[in-house]
Design an enzyme around this catalytic site. Structure first.
Site, PDB file in Angstrom:
ATOM      1  N   TYR A   1       0.848  -1.193   0.000  1.00 37.64           N
ATOM      2  CA  TYR A   1       0.000   0.000   0.000  1.00 37.64           C
ATOM      3  C   TYR A   1       0.882   1.241   0.000  1.00 37.64           C
ATOM      4  O   TYR A   1       1.793   1.368   0.814  1.00 37.64           O
ATOM      5  CB  TYR A   1      -0.908  -0.035   1.226  1.00 37.64           C
ATOM      6  CG  TYR A   1      -1.840   1.144   1.409  1.00 37.64           C
ATOM      7  CD1 TYR A   1      -2.293   1.903   0.347  1.00 37.64           C
ATOM      8  CD2 TYR A   1      -2.293   1.487   2.680  1.00 37.64           C
ATOM      9  CE1 TYR A   1      -3.154   2.964   0.524  1.00 37.64           C
ATOM     10  CE2 TYR A   1      -3.162   2.545   2.886  1.00 37.64           C
ATOM     11  CZ  TYR A   1      -3.582   3.287   1.805  1.00 37.64           C
ATOM     12  OH  TYR A   1      -4.437   4.347   1.997  1.00 37.64           O
ATOM     13  N   CYS A   2       0.609   2.167  -0.931  1.00 39.39           N
ATOM     14  CA  CYS A   2       1.304   3.453  -1.009  1.00 39.39           C
ATOM     15  C   CYS A   2       2.805   3.212  -1.173  1.00 39.39           C
ATOM     16  O   CYS A   2       3.234   2.441  -2.016  1.00 39.39           O
ATOM     17  CB  CYS A   2       0.964   4.293   0.228  1.00 39.39           C
ATOM     18  SG  CYS A   2       1.579   5.992   0.172  1.00 39.39           S
ATOM     19  N   LEU A   3       3.643   3.827  -0.357  1.00 36.99           N
ATOM     20  CA  LEU A   3       5.079   3.647  -0.463  1.00 36.99           C
ATOM     21  C   LEU A   3       5.469   2.199  -0.192  1.00 36.99           C
ATOM     22  O   LEU A   3       6.458   1.697  -0.745  1.00 36.99           O
ATOM     23  CB  LEU A   3       5.795   4.589   0.501  1.00 36.99           C
ATOM     24  CG  LEU A   3       7.324   4.581   0.484  1.00 36.99           C
ATOM     25  CD1 LEU A   3       7.863   4.817  -0.910  1.00 36.99           C
ATOM     26  CD2 LEU A   3       7.861   5.632   1.445  1.00 36.99           C
TER      27      LEU A   3
END
Length: 581
Positions: free
Chosen positions: A303-305
């Site tokens: 998720y995300c980074l």
């Protein structure tokens, strides 16, 4: 990717760093050089363009005439700006104020983009102009906001009295301290949020690995490993029981593992992106391999980074010889990326403030503390979305006397973390400035390591972008289609970077589009994909579960956790670590 060892700071460098750190609060942590260069680029190009000056003067005269006539975009619910949707904004003189503000926005949008300006400077100039206009909007001030005036007239000034009390409360207790008190009272980690049962089965200096207790009599043999972003704490994916993605997955017959990143302090200033890769995904896959039958593949989700890091890990594992001891790691069955960018050529509004000057400025600011504070990161996001996160909120709290009701998502958002100085600099430099991952130039293993390529990915990929994501714009997320020829199932979900992901079944007003490109399939541009992809009402979670199930083996009895494997109950110790910034 920069992996140069830091040199000893000289007295003159320390002097510069000290001065820049002292000035940082005055500029909101933004490089004054970057801002000055953008304005100078605009001013010089405008100054040597008399024809453009005449065009803008004529446009200003036309917009002023339109303002006096009250000409503007449709009022009421049709207005795309929620600040002006109330019917009272259609009445004189407020319609004139509203029209003047919107026309000022239009003028600056036209004026900020001049032939010859760099794209970065033009976008930054336009953004800063919108920020100043956002401060001056008539919706922010008592005498010029008809909704506020009417509410106070009808309630004999009651909203203003409550607003004054809110203001005094904020003076006596800073918002961060109040958020911490509310979090402790209503959304305590391990009691109210992050309560899905599980055990910590691995711990190193950077992560704990949580294995959640299976909730069904039979489970898919292939476990799910979740790699969240370390910019915030992991439990956004295990919030309250009703909207916990982890709880949903275990209820559907999946064995789920989650990384919980430790909140770093000043002693961790030399941690690198390679450290996050090694201590995070690689050691987690090694630990999972020891808890399941040999060569059991894993459904990896980031998720995300955390998704960007997982994509790097997957690319490194896809080519022999890059990862030492790769045979001891559980192999990947599939790869899922939620709101995660792999190509940073169009990173959205966050990219406005990432250039060489800004990265150097941040490097100086973090060198003293050894990390970037969560407060600084939160301030950056507030600045990017000041209309909703600052001015509209303050108007409601101080002029309308309304306090925003706390929620589990808000409590999580206020539970900030740090980012180690060296890792943060490498992340900005290699990904945002040089776009090394998309270019096939990102090296795993430091300067002597090997570059990885996303073109090596062969496992099926499931990706999610969200329609209102300003952190990872969905068209930027979509760019993975350019970078690899694996089968990609792409989902475009309604909502923003966080709310679009935390989108449990039964959540009102949620929808998503979904489409699959076959392995080695033809390129479809994002606009065409959006037109052609089937739209569905509700949450995208069941679609992901169905996809995971289709790439999993037949269910069987859940594996028992070996004796002595547990290091303590979930949510573990690292998620509880907090620091006073």
């Amino acid at each position: 990717m920069s992996n140069d060892a830091p040199h000893e700071e000289t007295p003159t460098e320390r002097l510069d760093r000290t001065l820049h750190a002292a000035a940082a609060p005055l500029t909101g942590g933004l490089s004054p050089v970057s801002l000055s260069l953008a304005w100078a680029d605009w001013a010089w190009h405008l100054g040597v363009s008399p024809g453009r000056q005449m065009e803008l003067a004529a446009l200003a005269a036309q917009l002023a005439t339109d303002t006096l006539r009250g000409d503007d975009a449709p009022a009421g619910a049709a207005d795309d700006d929620p600040r002006f949707r109330h019917p009272d904004w259609a009445r004189w003189p407020f319609n004139v104020m509203r029209a003047g503000f919107r026309n000022a926005e239009s003028w600056w949008h036209a004026a900020s983009r001049l032939p010859g300006m760099t794209r970065h400077h033009a976008e930054l100039t336009d953004f800063m102009a919108r920020q100043w206009l956002g401060v001056l909007t008539p919706a922010n001030w008592l005498p010029t906001n008809p909704v506020v005036l009417n509410a106070n007239a009808e309630n004999l000034g009651g909203p203003l009295q409550r607003g004054f009390a809110n203001w005094l409360e904020d003076l006596s207790m800073p918002p961060a301290a109040r958020a911490a008190a509310e979090r402790e009272a209503h959304f305590k980690v391990g009691r109210d949020v992050a309560v899905t049962p599980g055990e910590v089965v691995m711990r190193n200096r950077l992560v704990e690995l949580i294995r959640y207790t299976p909730q069904t009599k039979a489970v898919h043999p292939e476990p799910v490993l979740i790699v969240p972003s370390w910019i915030m704490k992991y439990y956004i994916l295990d919030l309250s029981p009703h909207n916990s993605l982890v709880r949903y997955l275990v209820s559907q017959g999946h064995v789920v593992y989650m990384l919980s990143w430790r909140n770093p302090d000043a002693a961790d200033h030399e941690l690198t992106m390679d450290d996050y890769l090694q201590f995070g995904p690689f050691e987690a896959l090694k630990a999972i391999a020891g808890l399941h039958p040999p060569r059991t593949p894993v459904h990896a989700m980031g998720y995300c980074l955390g998704g960007t890091l997982l994509a790097i890990a997957a690319a490194a594992l896809a080519r022999a010889g890059i990862v030492a001891g790769a045979k001891k790691l559980a192999p990947l069955a599939t790869l899922t990326l939620l709101a995660a960018q792999t190509d940073f050529s169009e990173p959205g509004e966050l990219g406005l403030f990432i250039d060489e000057s800004q990265v150097a400025y941040l490097r100086e600011l973090t060198r003293g503390k050894g990390y970037l504070t969560g407060e600084a990161m939160a301030g950056s996001f507030q600045f990017l979305h000041s209309r909703d996160l600052v001015w509209t909120r303050r108007m409601r709290e101080y002029l309308m006397g309304e306090r925003e009701q706390a929620s589990d998502l808000m409590a999580w958002n206020a539970d900030t973390t740090h980012m180690p100085a060296r890792m943060h600099n490498e992340y900005l430099t290699s990904l945002y400035l040089h776009n090394a991952l998309a270019a096939g130039a990102y090296r795993v293993g430091g300067r002597e390591g090997r570059a990885v390529s996303l073109a090596d990915l062969r496992v099926p990929v499931f990706m999610v972008g969200t329609t209102r994501d300003h952190v990872s714009p969905w068209r930027s997320v979509y760019k993975l289609h350019h970078l690899c020829e694996a089968q990609i199932t792409f989902v475009l979900a309604s909502g923003g970077h966080n709310a679009g992901i935390v989108s449990e079944p039964g959540h009102a007003r949620r929808s998503y589009r979904i489409g699959t490109r076959a392995a080695h399939g033809p390129w479809i541009d994002p606009a065409a994909w959006e037109r052609e992809a089937a739209e569905h009402e509700g949450s995208w979670w069941p679609a992901w579960h169905d996809w995971l199930a289709a790439h999993s083996s037949k269910k069987r009895a859940p594996p028992a956790l070996p004796r002595g494997a547990s290091l303590g109950a979930a949510p573990g110790e690292y998620v509880l670590t907090c620091y006073d910034d």
